[in-house]
Design a protein around this motif. Structure first.
Motif, PDB file in Angstrom:
ATOM      1  N   MET A   1       0.845  -1.173   0.000  1.00  0.00           N
ATOM      2  CA  MET A   1       0.000   0.000   0.000  1.00  0.00           C
ATOM      3  C   MET A   1       0.896   1.242   0.000  1.00  0.00           C
ATOM      4  O   MET A   1       1.933   1.259   0.647  1.00  0.00           O
ATOM      5  N   GLU A   2       0.474   2.250  -0.721  1.00  0.00           N
ATOM      6  CA  GLU A   2       1.263   3.480  -0.842  1.00  0.00           C
ATOM      7  C   GLU A   2       0.378   4.696  -0.621  1.00  0.00           C
ATOM      8  O   GLU A   2      -0.779   4.710  -1.023  1.00  0.00           O
ATOM      9  N   LYS A   3       0.947   5.692   0.048  1.00  0.00           N
ATOM     10  CA  LYS A   3       0.262   6.975   0.205  1.00  0.00           C
ATOM     11  C   LYS A   3       1.235   8.087  -0.157  1.00  0.00           C
ATOM     12  O   LYS A   3       2.433   7.987   0.103  1.00  0.00           O
ATOM     13  N   GLN A  44       5.443   3.813   1.923  1.00  0.00           N
ATOM     14  CA  GLN A  44       4.986   2.444   1.683  1.00  0.00           C
ATOM     15  C   GLN A  44       4.562   1.874   3.031  1.00  0.00           C
ATOM     16  O   GLN A  44       5.272   2.047   4.030  1.00  0.00           O
ATOM     17  N   ASN A  46       2.850  -1.540   5.288  1.00  0.00           N
ATOM     18  CA  ASN A  46       2.535  -2.967   5.304  1.00  0.00           C
ATOM     19  C   ASN A  46       1.270  -3.242   6.112  1.00  0.00           C
ATOM     20  O   ASN A  46       0.890  -4.386   6.318  1.00  0.00           O
ATOM     21  N   GLN A  47       0.623  -2.172   6.589  1.00  0.00           N
ATOM     22  CA  GLN A  47      -0.667  -2.267   7.270  1.00  0.00           C
ATOM     23  C   GLN A  47      -1.363  -0.925   7.120  1.00  0.00           C
ATOM     24  O   GLN A  47      -0.731   0.070   6.771  1.00  0.00           O
ATOM     25  N   ASP A  48      -2.651  -0.908   7.382  1.00  0.00           N
ATOM     26  CA  ASP A  48      -3.398   0.337   7.232  1.00  0.00           C
ATOM     27  C   ASP A  48      -3.006   1.313   8.337  1.00  0.00           C
ATOM     28  O   ASP A  48      -3.036   0.968   9.518  1.00  0.00           O
ATOM     29  N   ASP A  51      -4.924   8.259   7.845  1.00  0.00           N
ATOM     30  CA  ASP A  51      -4.346   9.513   7.353  1.00  0.00           C
ATOM     31  C   ASP A  51      -4.066  10.496   8.480  1.00  0.00           C
ATOM     32  O   ASP A  51      -3.077  11.210   8.456  1.00  0.00           O
TER      33      ASP A  51
END
Length: 69
Positions: A1-3, A44, A46-48, A51
């Motif tokens: 997952m990426e933000k 990056q 590895n878990q939620d 924000d």
């Protein structure tokens, strides 16, 4: 997952280091790339990670989060 976070207030390399350090201390973040030129940080996960947790960490380091995608 990426933000991707758009950040205002970074003006030098030390600012980049402060943002990088603040984000790396959050559990669940595996990689951080901060760009002074683009005024952004890419993380990056590895878990939620909510924000608001990301935003709080950057703002406590002294910078303003404009948006998170």
């Amino acid at each position: 997952m990426e933000k991707v976070m758009n950040i205002e207030g970074m003006v030098c390399g030390n600012c980049v280091k402060h943002v990088d350090k603040a984000l790396r201390e959050i559990e669940g973040i595996t990689q951080v790339e901060v760009s002074l030129e683009k005024k952004m940080a890419q993380v990056q996960l590895n878990q939620d990670v909510p924000d608001d947790v990301l935003k709080t960490a950057v703002e406590e380091a002294g910078y303003q989060v404009v948006s998170i995608q």
